[in-house]
Design a protein around this motif. Structure first.
Motif, PDB file in Angstrom:
ATOM      1  N   TRP A 196       0.830  -1.200   0.000  1.00  0.00           N
ATOM      2  CA  TRP A 196       0.000   0.000   0.000  1.00  0.00           C
ATOM      3  C   TRP A 196       0.869   1.256   0.000  1.00  0.00           C
ATOM      4  CZ3 TRP A 196      -4.853  -0.838  -1.130  1.00  0.00           C
ATOM      5  CH2 TRP A 196      -5.436  -2.061  -0.788  1.00  0.00           C
ATOM      6  N   ALA A 197       0.410   2.284  -0.726  1.00  0.00           N
ATOM      7  CA  ALA A 197       1.109   3.568  -0.803  1.00  0.00           C
ATOM      8  C   ALA A 197       0.069   4.679  -0.854  1.00  0.00           C
ATOM      9  CB  ALA A 197       2.018   3.615  -2.037  1.00  0.00           C
ATOM     10  N   LEU A 198       0.522   5.899  -0.646  1.00  0.00           N
ATOM     11  CA  LEU A 198      -0.360   7.064  -0.707  1.00  0.00           C
ATOM     12  C   LEU A 198      -0.198   7.759  -2.040  1.00  0.00           C
ATOM     13  CD1 LEU A 198       0.133   8.634   2.860  1.00  0.00           C
ATOM     14  CD2 LEU A 198      -1.783   7.225   2.062  1.00  0.00           C
ATOM     15  N   THR A 226      -4.916   9.166  -0.788  1.00  0.00           N
ATOM     16  CA  THR A 226      -5.675   7.919  -0.768  1.00  0.00           C
ATOM     17  C   THR A 226      -4.712   6.732  -0.792  1.00  0.00           C
ATOM     18  OG1 THR A 226      -7.485   8.974  -1.983  1.00  0.00           O
ATOM     19  CG2 THR A 226      -7.457   6.566  -1.936  1.00  0.00           C
ATOM     20  N   ARG A 227      -5.006   5.724  -0.017  1.00  0.00           N
ATOM     21  CA  ARG A 227      -4.168   4.531  -0.004  1.00  0.00           C
ATOM     22  C   ARG A 227      -4.513   3.657  -1.205  1.00  0.00           C
ATOM     23  NH1 ARG A 227      -4.970   2.477   6.088  1.00  0.00           N
ATOM     24  NH2 ARG A 227      -7.052   3.215   5.599  1.00  0.00           N
ATOM     25  N   THR A 258      -8.120   0.770  -4.134  1.00  0.00           N
ATOM     26  CA  THR A 258      -7.971   1.692  -3.004  1.00  0.00           C
ATOM     27  C   THR A 258      -8.468   1.026  -1.721  1.00  0.00           C
ATOM     28  OG1 THR A 258     -10.164   2.663  -3.423  1.00  0.00           O
ATOM     29  CG2 THR A 258      -8.247   3.692  -4.495  1.00  0.00           C
ATOM     30  N   THR A 262      -4.105  -1.350   7.026  1.00  0.00           N
ATOM     31  CA  THR A 262      -3.453  -2.035   5.914  1.00  0.00           C
ATOM     32  C   THR A 262      -3.087  -3.475   6.239  1.00  0.00           C
ATOM     33  OG1 THR A 262      -1.321  -1.132   6.613  1.00  0.00           O
ATOM     34  CG2 THR A 262      -2.550   0.097   4.946  1.00  0.00           C
ATOM     35  N   LYS A 315       0.408   1.617  -9.984  1.00  0.00           N
ATOM     36  CA  LYS A 315      -0.858   1.249  -9.359  1.00  0.00           C
ATOM     37  C   LYS A 315      -1.403  -0.054  -9.936  1.00  0.00           C
ATOM     38  CE  LYS A 315      -2.083   6.084  -8.471  1.00  0.00           C
ATOM     39  NZ  LYS A 315      -3.053   7.180  -8.747  1.00  0.00           N
TER      40      LYS A 315
END
Length: 272
Positions: A121-123, A128-129, A148, A155, A138
């Motif tokens: 997971w990233a921002l 938004t995650r 998302t 997470t 993505k």
């Protein structure tokens, strides 16, 4: 003799490409989701030295006399056999059991495909995650949208089913589906996929269009195993044997050049 020089040189070039391919396989022996490659060769044009005709006695000759002019690389094909299932400490690691490919967005905004399921997971720019690969691309769902995670979900509580459905665990222990599923796609001819680096592949006319397992009927659906990664399908022992074979072929072509050079030298010295 001059012909033999160029013929042997073409063989050396072809075998050099084979060695390069083997070296690339060995370099990626620990690359997640990597598929080994093999070099295919084909012969060059043949030069007709003598046509099929009759002899001085009027007898018909069974064959012509043709000399080959060497070899060249026809193609470098990927072998899409299943890699080993390796346990991972990454909770969001995913292993595909089947013919499917993950779908991700590239830096140019295009859609690419990969067997590397090392996700996390990233921002994004909006905070938004989103689920991404190690390069920050993505991961897309079955609808082609980034996956998302709600702000209220942790997470480390995310679970992915074998069918790709994403869910997260509430504090009370119940699971809630996010409404998104990991997108898996198949190709009529995966060997034709064009490589783009970073273990990404691009569809083209040779591979055929991407077929969404969630919408295209008749496809055998792949399964996702969370917490595992697909290892490279490179067999080190086989690659070492292929390397020895390519090296010996290169040496034999080099010997042919040396022999032709000696014959030319002898012919040039006849007048002395």
């Amino acid at each position: 003799m001059v012909r033999s020089l160029w013929t042997a040189a073409s063989g050396m070039k072809a075998q050099q490409t084979s060695v390069d391919t083997i070296a690339n396989n060995l370099a990626n022996v620990n690359t997640t989701g990597y598929k080994s490659q093999t070099t295919q060769f084909k012969s060059l044009l043949y030069q007709t030295m003598q046509e099929a005709s009759t002899t001085a006695n009027g007898d018909t000759k069974p064959t012509t006399a043709q000399v080959g002019l060497g070899a060249r690389v026809a193609s470098i094909n990927s072998i899409y056999t299943q890699g080993a299932e390796l346990a991972s400490d990454n909770k969001m690691a995913m292993y595909i059991n089947g013919r499917g490919f993950f779908s991700v967005t590239g830096e140019d905004g295009g859609t690419y495909y990969t067997r590397n399921g090392d996700f996390d997971w990233a921002l994004d720019d909006n905070g938004t995650r989103v689920l991404t690969n190690s390069e920050g691309n993505k991961v897309l769902d079955t609808q082609g949208n980034p996956i998302t995670l709600p702000a209220t979900a942790a997470t480390d509580s995310v679970s992915v089913g074998t069918d790709g459905q994403v869910a997260y665990k509430r504090p009370d222990g119940t699971y809630v589906l996010t409404g998104q599923s990991i997108g898996l796609y198949q190709f009529a001819n995966p060997v034709g996929l064009e490589k783009r680096g970073d273990n990404l592949l691009e569809a083209n006319n040779v591979s055929g269009p991407a077929m969404n397992e969630a919408t295209v009927a008749g496809l055998t659906p792949s399964k996702i195993n969370q917490g595992f990664l697909e290892g490279s399908n490179v067999n080190v022992a086989d690659e070492m044997v292929n390397l020895i074979i390519a090296q010996r072929a290169y040496e034999m072509n080099s010997k042919a050049i040396t022999t032709s050079d000696s014959m030319l030298d002898t012919a040039n010295n006849l007048k002395r």
